[in-house]
Design an enzyme around this catalytic site. Structure first.
Site, short mmCIF file in Angstrom:
data_model
loop_
_atom_site.label_atom_id
_atom_site.label_comp_id
_atom_site.label_asym_id
_atom_site.label_seq_id
_atom_site.Cartn_x
_atom_site.Cartn_y
_atom_site.Cartn_z
N SER A 253 0.85 -1.19 0.00
CA SER A 253 0.00 0.00 0.00
C SER A 253 0.89 1.24 0.00
O SER A 253 2.11 1.14 0.06
CB SER A 253 -0.88 0.00 1.25
OG SER A 253 -0.06 0.25 2.37
N LYS A 254 0.24 2.39 -0.02
CA LYS A 254 0.97 3.67 -0.10
C LYS A 254 2.02 3.78 1.01
O LYS A 254 3.04 4.43 0.84
CB LYS A 254 -0.01 4.83 0.03
CG LYS A 254 -0.99 4.88 -1.12
CD LYS A 254 -1.31 6.32 -1.52
CE LYS A 254 -2.02 6.39 -2.85
NZ LYS A 254 -3.42 6.01 -2.79
N ARG A 255 1.72 3.16 2.13
CA ARG A 255 2.64 3.16 3.26
C ARG A 255 4.04 2.65 2.87
O ARG A 255 5.03 3.02 3.45
CB ARG A 255 2.06 2.19 4.29
CG ARG A 255 2.06 2.61 5.69
CD ARG A 255 1.07 1.81 6.53
NE ARG A 255 0.80 0.45 6.11
CZ ARG A 255 1.58 -0.59 6.39
NH1 ARG A 255 2.68 -0.44 7.07
NH2 ARG A 255 1.24 -1.82 5.99
N GLY A 257 5.56 3.21 0.16
CA GLY A 257 6.23 4.07 -0.81
C GLY A 257 5.45 4.09 -2.11
O GLY A 257 4.23 3.93 -2.11
#
Ligand code: GLU
Length: 479
Positions: A253-255, A257
């Protein structure tokens, strides 16, 4: 005659192309190219609120950038079009009629609030929520009365089988019991088709032979399978590819990167490197080799080598791989590829003196193309900027003064300023000062670049030129 293999990638245009979807597209493309079949692009845009034209354009651009060309698609009409679901509404209506006529579908008048209440009640009783079939047995008069009263209805599929089972090319035999399915919606009250229905109609009418998609869709497959049976259609072969996890083994996920293909493109990853890297997420070559050309990927792709286990997205590996691809480029090509990244920093490669020697020198230090923006600064700025207090303190310590003085003393405008002259000067500086090795090289490196580490210093000095080297060394003595 053997049936032509037809695969498809069916993105919903609700954002950029996610790295996981990029991998799905790649596997479909590789399999189609491997088997001499066709790769079809279909836009699943029935969710009118979330679908945008901008997303569609960007997905198409990213696929093109990755080099995943399609044989049929929204911009390349073939005999199975249209290839955008929003343009296929008539086709869906026709097939809803067929199911209605066969008694396999029925209108459901339950409101979203009623459905939600019943769902919560089932959950409270510890049951797995599914539609309770309330509108299944409404008789004709009752249906007509509700319709006349203007109550909106959805169309549901009547699930009569007890089980749905299918063979997955990757996961093997999978079976689902009717208990978990329930009569599902085919058409929403606003007449838009639900994914499972539109997908089956499209895959069948587009003659798709293999459905290769992420295993987040595995729970949809039994429903789709039941629809194939209801229509009396041959089921295509399914291959659900395992999901991609971050290094912490959580879903990517965006977490973690950058997660979209366009972000990697912006950062200066090469499409060839990204394709190679994505191909190894869940697949491996028989030889175990990792750097594989597109041609080899096509030749060697095989479902038997797709893993059942989730794959881990290791960005360090991607950086390494990209570095390998960058190092394999010739300097002219690399210079051209770097140009847009240099332009973002307000200078074009054409405007930089000695750009090619600079690129050749930095080539093996670049993990991605955007890294040039930082790395080139030692050559483009007029003043040295120290990268750290440590570097500044080291170069300004009293012990370095004799080194700088000796260096200046050995410089003469009559010399040809090149790597050999620089090496000769460095040797003489060591002889004169009695300071050796790193104790000499490090302060001179910091004086010339502001950095404690970097590319071959004699080459850096040659590119900087006589005047800059002299000025930068002087600044240390005067500073
Ligand atoms: N539109 C679906 C998605 O983007 C496609 C799923 C499928 O391949 O069947 O997830």
């Amino acid at each position: 005659m053997k049936k032509e293999i037809r695969t498809r990638f069916a993105p919903s245009p609700t954002g950029h192309l996610h790295i996981g979807n990029g991998r799905t597209a790649l596997m479909n493309w590789l399999f189609a190219r491997h088997s001499g079949g066709k790769f079809i692009l279909r836009i699943e845009d029935t969710d009118r609120e979330r679908s945008t034209e901008t997303s569609e354009i960007s997905i198409l651009e990213d696929l093109k950038w990755l080099g995943l060309d399609w044989d049929e698609g929204p911009d390349r009409q073939g005999q199975y079009g249209p290839y955008r679901q929003s343009e296929r509404m008539g086709i869906y209506r026709e097939y809803i009629e067929k199911l209605n006529d066969a008694g396999k579908a029925y209108p459901c008048f339950c409101t979203p609030e009623e459905l939600e209440n019943r769902r919560l009640q089932m959950l409270a009783k510890g049951q797995s929520p599914k539609y309770d079939g309330r509108c299944r047995e409404l008789d004709k008069t009752e249906r007509e009365r509700l319709m006349q009263a203007g109550i909106k209805s959805s169309i549901r599929f009547r699930v009569d089988q007890d089980e749905a089972d299918f063979k997955d090319l990757i996961r093997g035999h999978l079976s689902f019991s009717k208990e978990t399915l329930g009569d599902f919606v085919l058409l929403r009250p606003d007449n838009t088709p639900v994914y499972n229905f539109a997908c089956v109609v499209d895959d069948h009418t587009m003659d798709i032979t293999h459905i290769i998609r992420g295993d987040d869709h595995i729970s949809n497959t039994p429903r789709q399978f039941l629809l194939y049976q209801a229509f009396g259609w041959t089921t295509p072969l399914f291959a659900h590819i395992p999901m991609i996890l971050g290094k912490d083994r959580e879903r990517l996920s965006k977490r973690h990167g950058a997660t979209s293909v366009s972000q990697y493109r912006e950062l200066g990853y090469l499409p060839e490197a990204l394709v190679n890297f994505l191909s190894l997420l869940g697949w491996s070559s028989e030889s175990g080799e990792e750097i594989l050309s597109r041609k080899r990927l096509i030749d060697e792709f095989d479902f038997n080598r797709v893993s059942k286990a989730p794959s881990v997205f290791d960005v360090e590996k991607l950086k390494w791989m990209n570095g390998v691809y960058i190092r394999n480029l010739d300097v002219d090509t690399l210079t051209d590829l770097l140009d847009p990244f240099l332009k973002r920093e307000d200078f074009s490669s054409k405007a930089i003196d000695k750009i090619k020697p600079i690129v050749a020198l930095l080539q093996d230090k670049l993990e991605n193309l955007s890294a040039i923006q930082e790395k080139i600064k030692i050559f483009t700025r007029d003043q040295v900027i120290f990268e750290s207090v440590e570097a500044k303190t080291m170069v300004r310590s009293s012990g370095t003064r004799p080194i700088m003085k000796a260096f200046l003393h050995e410089m003469s405008p009559n010399q040809k300023w090149d790597t050999e002259t620089f090496a000769r000067i460095m040797k003489r500086v060591q002889d004169q000062t009695g300071v050796k090795g790193k104790q000499v090289w490090m302060p001179v490196r910091i004086a010339l670049t502001g950095q404690m580490h970097g590319p071959d210093l004699s080459k850096v000095a040659e590119i900087l030129g006589y005047e800059k080297c002299q000025r930068f060394i002087r600044n240390i003595l005067n500073g």
